[in-house]
Design an enzyme around this catalytic site. Structure first.
Site, PDB file in Angstrom:
ATOM      1  N   LYS A  90       0.095 -45.528  42.944  1.00  0.00           N
ATOM      2  CA  LYS A  90       0.995 -44.423  43.314  1.00  0.00           C
ATOM      3  C   LYS A  90       2.141 -44.381  42.326  1.00  0.00           C
ATOM      4  O   LYS A  90       2.692 -45.410  41.968  1.00  0.00           O
ATOM      5  CB  LYS A  90       1.562 -44.636  44.722  1.00  0.00           C
ATOM      6  CG  LYS A  90       0.558 -44.415  45.820  1.00  0.00           C
ATOM      7  CD  LYS A  90       1.265 -44.390  47.158  1.00  0.00           C
ATOM      8  CE  LYS A  90       0.275 -44.173  48.282  1.00  0.00           C
ATOM      9  NZ  LYS A  90       0.920 -44.350  49.591  1.00  0.00           N
TER      10      LYS A  90
ATOM     11  N   ARG B 241      -3.198 -34.058  30.005  1.00  0.00           N
ATOM     12  CA  ARG B 241      -4.113 -34.185  31.156  1.00  0.00           C
ATOM     13  C   ARG B 241      -4.568 -35.617  31.413  1.00  0.00           C
ATOM     14  O   ARG B 241      -5.611 -35.846  32.017  1.00  0.00           O
ATOM     15  CB  ARG B 241      -5.338 -33.285  30.997  1.00  0.00           C
ATOM     16  CG  ARG B 241      -5.000 -31.819  30.893  1.00  0.00           C
ATOM     17  CD  ARG B 241      -6.207 -30.971  31.235  1.00  0.00           C
ATOM     18  NE  ARG B 241      -5.898 -29.565  31.056  1.00  0.00           N
ATOM     19  CZ  ARG B 241      -6.144 -28.908  29.944  1.00  0.00           C
ATOM     20  NH1 ARG B 241      -6.706 -29.510  28.921  1.00  0.00           N
ATOM     21  NH2 ARG B 241      -5.832 -27.632  29.863  1.00  0.00           N
TER      22      ARG B 241
HETATM   23  N1  LIG Z   1       4.565 -46.866  43.600  1.00  0.00           N
HETATM   24  C1  LIG Z   1       4.721 -47.622  44.666  1.00  0.00           C
HETATM   25  O1  LIG Z   1       3.766 -47.890  45.406  1.00  0.00           O
HETATM   26  C2  LIG Z   1       6.081 -48.176  44.951  1.00  0.00           C
HETATM   27  C3  LIG Z   1       6.256 -49.165  45.913  1.00  0.00           C
HETATM   28  C4  LIG Z   1       7.535 -49.692  46.100  1.00  0.00           C
HETATM   29  C5  LIG Z   1       8.607 -49.235  45.325  1.00  0.00           C
HETATM   30  N2  LIG Z   1       8.394 -48.256  44.401  1.00  0.00           N
HETATM   31  C6  LIG Z   1       9.482 -47.743  43.556  1.00  0.00           C
HETATM   32  O2  LIG Z   1      10.009 -48.812  42.773  1.00  0.00           O
HETATM   33  C7  LIG Z   1      11.349 -48.464  42.395  1.00  0.00           C
HETATM   34  C8  LIG Z   1      12.223 -49.690  42.543  1.00  0.00           C
HETATM   35  O3  LIG Z   1      11.762 -50.684  41.682  1.00  0.00           O
HETATM   36  P1  LIG Z   1      12.611 -52.008  41.350  1.00  0.00           P
HETATM   37  O4  LIG Z   1      13.103 -52.603  42.611  1.00  0.00           O
HETATM   38  O5  LIG Z   1      11.781 -52.814  40.457  1.00  0.00           O
HETATM   39  O6  LIG Z   1      13.930 -51.458  40.698  1.00  0.00           O
HETATM   40  P2  LIG Z   1      14.315 -50.792  39.291  1.00  0.00           P
HETATM   41  O7  LIG Z   1      13.156 -50.417  38.480  1.00  0.00           O
HETATM   42  O8  LIG Z   1      15.290 -49.728  39.640  1.00  0.00           O
HETATM   43  O9  LIG Z   1      15.080 -51.996  38.553  1.00  0.00           O
HETATM   44  C9  LIG Z   1      16.192 -52.596  39.186  1.00  0.00           C
HETATM   45  C10 LIG Z   1      17.118 -53.223  38.166  1.00  0.00           C
HETATM   46  O10 LIG Z   1      16.513 -54.362  37.578  1.00  0.00           O
HETATM   47  C11 LIG Z   1      16.718 -54.370  36.184  1.00  0.00           C
HETATM   48  N3  LIG Z   1      15.636 -55.196  35.623  1.00  0.00           N
HETATM   49  C12 LIG Z   1      14.307 -54.917  35.608  1.00  0.00           C
HETATM   50  N4  LIG Z   1      13.620 -55.964  35.120  1.00  0.00           N
HETATM   51  C13 LIG Z   1      14.524 -56.918  34.797  1.00  0.00           C
HETATM   52  C14 LIG Z   1      14.431 -58.234  34.253  1.00  0.00           C
HETATM   53  N5  LIG Z   1      13.242 -58.798  33.980  1.00  0.00           N
HETATM   54  N6  LIG Z   1      15.573 -58.917  34.057  1.00  0.00           N
HETATM   55  C15 LIG Z   1      16.779 -58.383  34.372  1.00  0.00           C
HETATM   56  N7  LIG Z   1      16.923 -57.160  34.904  1.00  0.00           N
HETATM   57  C16 LIG Z   1      15.813 -56.429  35.109  1.00  0.00           C
HETATM   58  C17 LIG Z   1      16.736 -52.921  35.818  1.00  0.00           C
HETATM   59  O11 LIG Z   1      17.385 -52.691  34.599  1.00  0.00           O
HETATM   60  C18 LIG Z   1      17.488 -52.313  37.012  1.00  0.00           C
HETATM   61  O12 LIG Z   1      18.879 -52.431  36.807  1.00  0.00           O
HETATM   62  C19 LIG Z   1      11.746 -47.292  43.277  1.00  0.00           C
HETATM   63  O13 LIG Z   1      11.754 -46.105  42.524  1.00  0.00           O
HETATM   64  C20 LIG Z   1      10.651 -47.217  44.321  1.00  0.00           C
HETATM   65  O14 LIG Z   1      10.418 -45.911  44.778  1.00  0.00           O
HETATM   66  C21 LIG Z   1       7.158 -47.743  44.203  1.00  0.00           C
END
Ligand SMILES: NC(=O)c1ccc[n+]([C@@H]2O[C@H](COP(=O)([O-])OP(=O)(O)OC[C@H]3O[C@@H](n4cnc5c(N)ncnc54)[C@H](O)[C@@H]3O)[C@@H](O)[C@H]2O)c1
Ligand SMILES: [Zn+2]
Length: 349
Positions: free
Chosen positions: A137, A115
């Site tokens: 979120k 929880r």
């Molecule tokens: N909660 C929110 O308000 C919100 C807003 C925007 C996006 N999102 C979510 O975020 C996600 C996308 O996040 P993202 O773009 O960070 O992508 P991701 O988490 O999918 O990571 C992308 C790639 O980067 C690599 N990576 C991460 N950190 C690294 C580093 N320091 N060095 C080398 N490689 C690294 C990962 O292994 C992966 O291959 C989606 O699921 C999306 O829905 C959420």
């Protein structure tokens, strides 16, 4: 009996972002009253996770896939089983170390496991630092529907170290800054101008420029989140670029990154909005996006009106052949206009 009880939950969320902040982790967790920690981290970031564990004076690590496929209930169950076998309990904080997929997943887990347990977000991509890890979120996908199960829950601490970004490939590095350009375009004219000055250094991956741009993103997003009740409009303005951008992202099915689609979406939405967007604003945006290295022309293969229009109409707010979208009426102020099939066709021309 007919009684009424009002619950008001106050919570403090601390955001610490800078260079070398890893060394402060233990102290910041102590400040937040957090002792036991389990690090849920991107399995591709083992070396970094070990550094973070060492900075904490030792902590268990749970490696997970660091991409969208992680956001699935199967992984929630698997990580819960691992937490149990580590002997974690409701006083254990979950620290999510990775991109937005890891912070979204870990935040969701922390809000439902037992929880709710404390949550620390350690974003390692520019997109997660500038957007995903901010605002509370989180969620997982169901049958391909993004974030269908989720909660809103602010982390106790968001800590990011700009030095973690050095291993990111260029395309991923740029991506978060496209969202900062977007935020400034609809929320803050002065920050837009400041960002314009930073762009060459950002493109060259200068760490102080990155820190300055991330700081702007945090300030802009958190101001909207904190004032959510009174600032519904401004929160909606953050959808700029995402109406056509999301349609394009679906059509491209993985061939274009989210940030690229938002860059292309912002420019297409300005064209579609016609006289609602002053030509100088569209020009400044295009110049800024070019300066950060984002694409500015929709690839021919994806400039398909009928398919994009069908996808845009899946938008929850679509009605009567119109899809509401946000564009800048001037730099720093958004306005809602309607996207129609005709204006979309004009934007793709
Ligand atoms: N909660 C929110 O308000 C919100 C807003 C925007 C996006 N999102 C979510 O975020 C996600 C996308 O996040 P993202 O773009 O960070 O992508 P991701 O988490 O999918 O990571 C992308 C790639 O980067 C690599 N990576 C991460 N950190 C690294 C580093 N320091 N060095 C080398 N490689 C690294 C990962 O292994 C992966 O291959 C989606 O699921 C999306 O829905 C959420
Ligand atoms: Zn986005």
């Amino acid at each position: 009996m007919d009684l009424r009880f009002e619950f008001v939950r106050r919570q403090t969320s601390r955001v610490v972002i800078g260079r070398g902040t890893t060394a402060q982790l233990r102290e910041r967790l102590d400040d937040a009253g957090l002792r036991g920690v389990v690090i849920v981290h991107d399995e591709a970031l083992v070396a970094l996770a070990e550094r973070v564990a060492a900075a904490l004076g030792g902590a268990s690590r749970l490696p997970v896939p660091g991409h969208e496929a992680l956001k699935d209930l199967r992984h929630v169950e698997a990580v819960v089983a691992s937490l149990r076998s580590l002997g974690a309990d409701r006083s254990t904080a979950l620290l999510g170390l990775g991109g937005g997929s890891v912070t979204d997943f870990t935040g969701f887990l922390a809000s439902i496991w037992l929880r709710g347990v404390p949550f620390v977000a350690c974003p390692t991509t520019t997109l997660a630092l500038c957007d995903a890890a901010l605002g509370g979120k989180n969620g997982v996908d169901v049958d391909g529907r993004k974030n269908e199960l989720g909660t809103i829950r602010q982390p106790e601490l968001i800590l990011g170290d700009v030095d973690w970004l050095t291993t990111l490939p260029d395309a991923l590095y740029r991506e978060g800054f496209v969202e900062v350009i977007k935020k400034a375009a609809v929320l803050d004219r002065e920050r837009f101008a400041e960002l314009e000055r930073l762009l060459p250094a950002l493109r060259a991956r200068d760490a102080s420029a990155a820190e300055a741009a991330i700081t702007m993103a945090v300030a802009m997003k958190m101001a909207v989140v904190v004032a959510d009740e009174t600032e519904r409009d401004r929160r909606r303005w953050l959808n700029f670029g995402h109406t056509i951008g999301h349609a394009l992202e679906s059509l491209a099915a993985g061939a274009l990154r989210h940030g690229e689609c938002v860059a292309l979406g912002m420019l297409a939405e300005c064209r579609a909005a016609g006289s609602s967007v002053p030509p100088g604003v569209a020009q400044s945006l295009e110049t800024a996006l070019r300066a950060i290295g984002a694409p500015t022309a929709i690839p021919r293969a994806f400039a398909r009106v009928d398919e994009l229009w069908a996808l845009a109409q899946l938008d929850k707010k679509a009605r009567h052949g119109q899809v509401p979208m946000i564009v800048p009426a001037e730099l720093g102020r958004g306005v809602e206009v309607a996207l129609t099939r005709e204006s979309l066709a004009r934007a793709l021309d």
